[in-house]
Design a protein around this motif. Structure first.
Motif, short mmCIF file in Angstrom:
data_model
loop_
_atom_site.label_atom_id
_atom_site.label_comp_id
_atom_site.label_asym_id
_atom_site.label_seq_id
_atom_site.Cartn_x
_atom_site.Cartn_y
_atom_site.Cartn_z
N UNK A 73 -19.74 27.09 41.23
CA UNK A 73 -18.96 27.02 42.47
C UNK A 73 -19.73 26.38 43.61
N UNK A 74 -21.07 26.43 43.53
CA UNK A 74 -21.90 25.85 44.58
C UNK A 74 -22.37 24.43 44.24
N UNK A 75 -21.90 23.91 43.12
CA UNK A 75 -22.27 22.56 42.73
C UNK A 75 -23.55 22.47 41.93
N UNK A 76 -24.12 23.61 41.51
CA UNK A 76 -25.34 23.58 40.72
C UNK A 76 -25.04 23.21 39.27
N UNK A 77 -25.92 22.42 38.67
CA UNK A 77 -25.77 22.04 37.26
C UNK A 77 -25.98 23.26 36.38
N UNK A 78 -25.07 23.46 35.44
CA UNK A 78 -25.05 24.67 34.61
C UNK A 78 -26.24 24.69 33.64
N UNK A 79 -27.08 25.70 33.78
CA UNK A 79 -28.27 25.81 32.95
C UNK A 79 -27.98 26.40 31.56
N UNK A 80 -26.74 26.81 31.32
CA UNK A 80 -26.38 27.36 30.02
C UNK A 80 -25.88 26.29 29.05
N UNK A 81 -25.75 25.06 29.50
CA UNK A 81 -25.12 24.03 28.68
C UNK A 81 -25.86 23.79 27.37
N UNK A 121 -26.32 23.84 21.37
CA UNK A 121 -27.00 24.35 20.18
C UNK A 121 -26.01 25.03 19.26
N UNK A 122 -25.11 25.83 19.82
CA UNK A 122 -24.07 26.47 19.03
C UNK A 122 -23.19 25.44 18.35
N UNK A 123 -22.81 24.41 19.10
CA UNK A 123 -21.96 23.36 18.54
C UNK A 123 -22.65 22.64 17.39
N UNK A 124 -23.95 22.39 17.55
CA UNK A 124 -24.71 21.73 16.48
C UNK A 124 -24.78 22.60 15.24
N UNK A 181 -27.59 13.03 38.79
CA UNK A 181 -26.73 13.19 37.62
C UNK A 181 -27.37 12.61 36.37
N UNK A 182 -28.01 11.46 36.48
CA UNK A 182 -28.66 10.86 35.31
C UNK A 182 -29.76 11.76 34.78
N UNK A 183 -30.50 12.35 35.68
CA UNK A 183 -31.61 13.23 35.28
C UNK A 183 -31.09 14.49 34.60
N UNK A 184 -30.05 15.10 35.17
CA UNK A 184 -29.51 16.33 34.59
C UNK A 184 -28.83 16.07 33.24
N UNK A 185 -28.06 15.00 33.15
CA UNK A 185 -27.36 14.71 31.89
C UNK A 185 -28.35 14.36 30.78
N UNK A 186 -29.48 13.82 31.15
CA UNK A 186 -30.49 13.44 30.15
C UNK A 186 -31.09 14.65 29.45
N UNK A 187 -30.87 15.84 29.99
CA UNK A 187 -31.40 17.06 29.35
C UNK A 187 -30.48 17.55 28.23
N UNK A 188 -29.32 16.93 28.08
CA UNK A 188 -28.34 17.38 27.10
C UNK A 188 -28.33 16.46 25.88
N UNK A 189 -28.04 16.99 24.68
CA UNK A 189 -28.00 16.18 23.46
C UNK A 189 -26.68 15.43 23.31
#
Length: 252
Positions: A74-82, A87-90, A111-119
């Motif tokens: 709600x505050x615009x923070x990138x979700x750290x649970x993603x 991992x569950x999906x994999x 955004x580029x930096x945060x998205x780069x942390x995801x598979x």
């Protein structure tokens, strides 16, 4: 046209206590191309994932994973649970994972930096228009995915949920035209007001406030489709599937 059965189709049976594992054989026997699992239906994620993955693979079903969480809080923070969800999906062997945007307009990170942390390269990510004022707004989806492309990521797409637009008050035809360049997945359902004036999904694509056949013409022909509305039994589900395939086998 690929047709997925979202386990919400069996909502009443899920509520009565059956598990999503119990639905795998039934969905395969109906001749569906795949199953969409809902994370909120798990009682024990780890145990159920270990059982579901081989069962779904054995039946040769495609697997999509629906996660009821947002990219941004709600505050615009990138979700750290993603990453946990990926991992569950994999582990499930999912080909798609689905989220909502959340409050993208309050996000001020890189955004580029945060998205780069995801598979993102291993599983196609889709963002759904849900039933909330922000995440259910087609403009939010469009603006977020436009920013994603500008950040250099081409593996995040939209799930176009037809029924949810009735709950948020947006025109489905205009929404389909706007989001079409991003759509890789379509959730089909057709809502209407019940006798008490409450919006709810019907038990048939042809009964409701939207002409699903007209709306879907604006969307990519190679997008996967999923049924995401509760139906009373497998016979009704089979008839709805037949109606769907009759349309796409030459009547589109």
């Amino acid at each position: 046209m690929t047709l997925i059965i979202n386990t919400l189709v069996y909502e009443k049976e899920i509520q009565s206590g059956i598990s999503q594992l119990d639905l795998v054989d039934r969905i395969a026997d109906l001749g569906a191309d795949g199953i969409e699992l809902r994370r909120e239906y798990f009682k024990d994620e780890d145990a159920e994932i270990k059982e579901l993955a081989p069962a779904i693979k054995e039946k040769g079903l495609l697997l999509n994973y629906s996660v009821p969480d947002n990219i941004f809080d709600d505050n615009g923070n990138f979700n750290q649970n993603l990453n946990k969800y990926y991992k569950e999906a994999q582990e499930l062997g999912a080909q798609k994972i689905k989220f909502s945007t959340g409050n993208f307009y309050k996000y001020h990170g890189d955004l580029a930096e945060d998205l780069a942390t995801l598979p993102l390269a291993t599983i196609q990510t889709t963002i759904e228009n849900d039933q909330t004022p922000i995440s259910g707004n087609p403009d939010t989806i469009f603006d977020f995915l436009t920013a994603v492309r500008k950040a250099g990521f081409n593996s995040i797409f939209a799930t176009f949920d037809l029924g949810n637009l009735a709950f948020t008050g947006f025109d489905p035809n205009l929404a389909a035209k706007k989001l079409a360049p991003f759509v890789a997945y379509i959730h089909l359902k057709n809502p209407m007001l019940n006798a008490e004036g409450k919006m709810q999904n019907t038990e048939s694509l042809d009964r409701g406030m939207f002409n699903w056949k007209a709306v879907i013409r604006y969307l990519p022909k190679d997008a996967q489709c999923a049924f995401e509305f509760a139906m009373p039994d497998d016979e009704v589900i089979g008839k709805e599937m037949e109606k769907f395939h009759d349309y796409f086998n030459g009547k589109r």
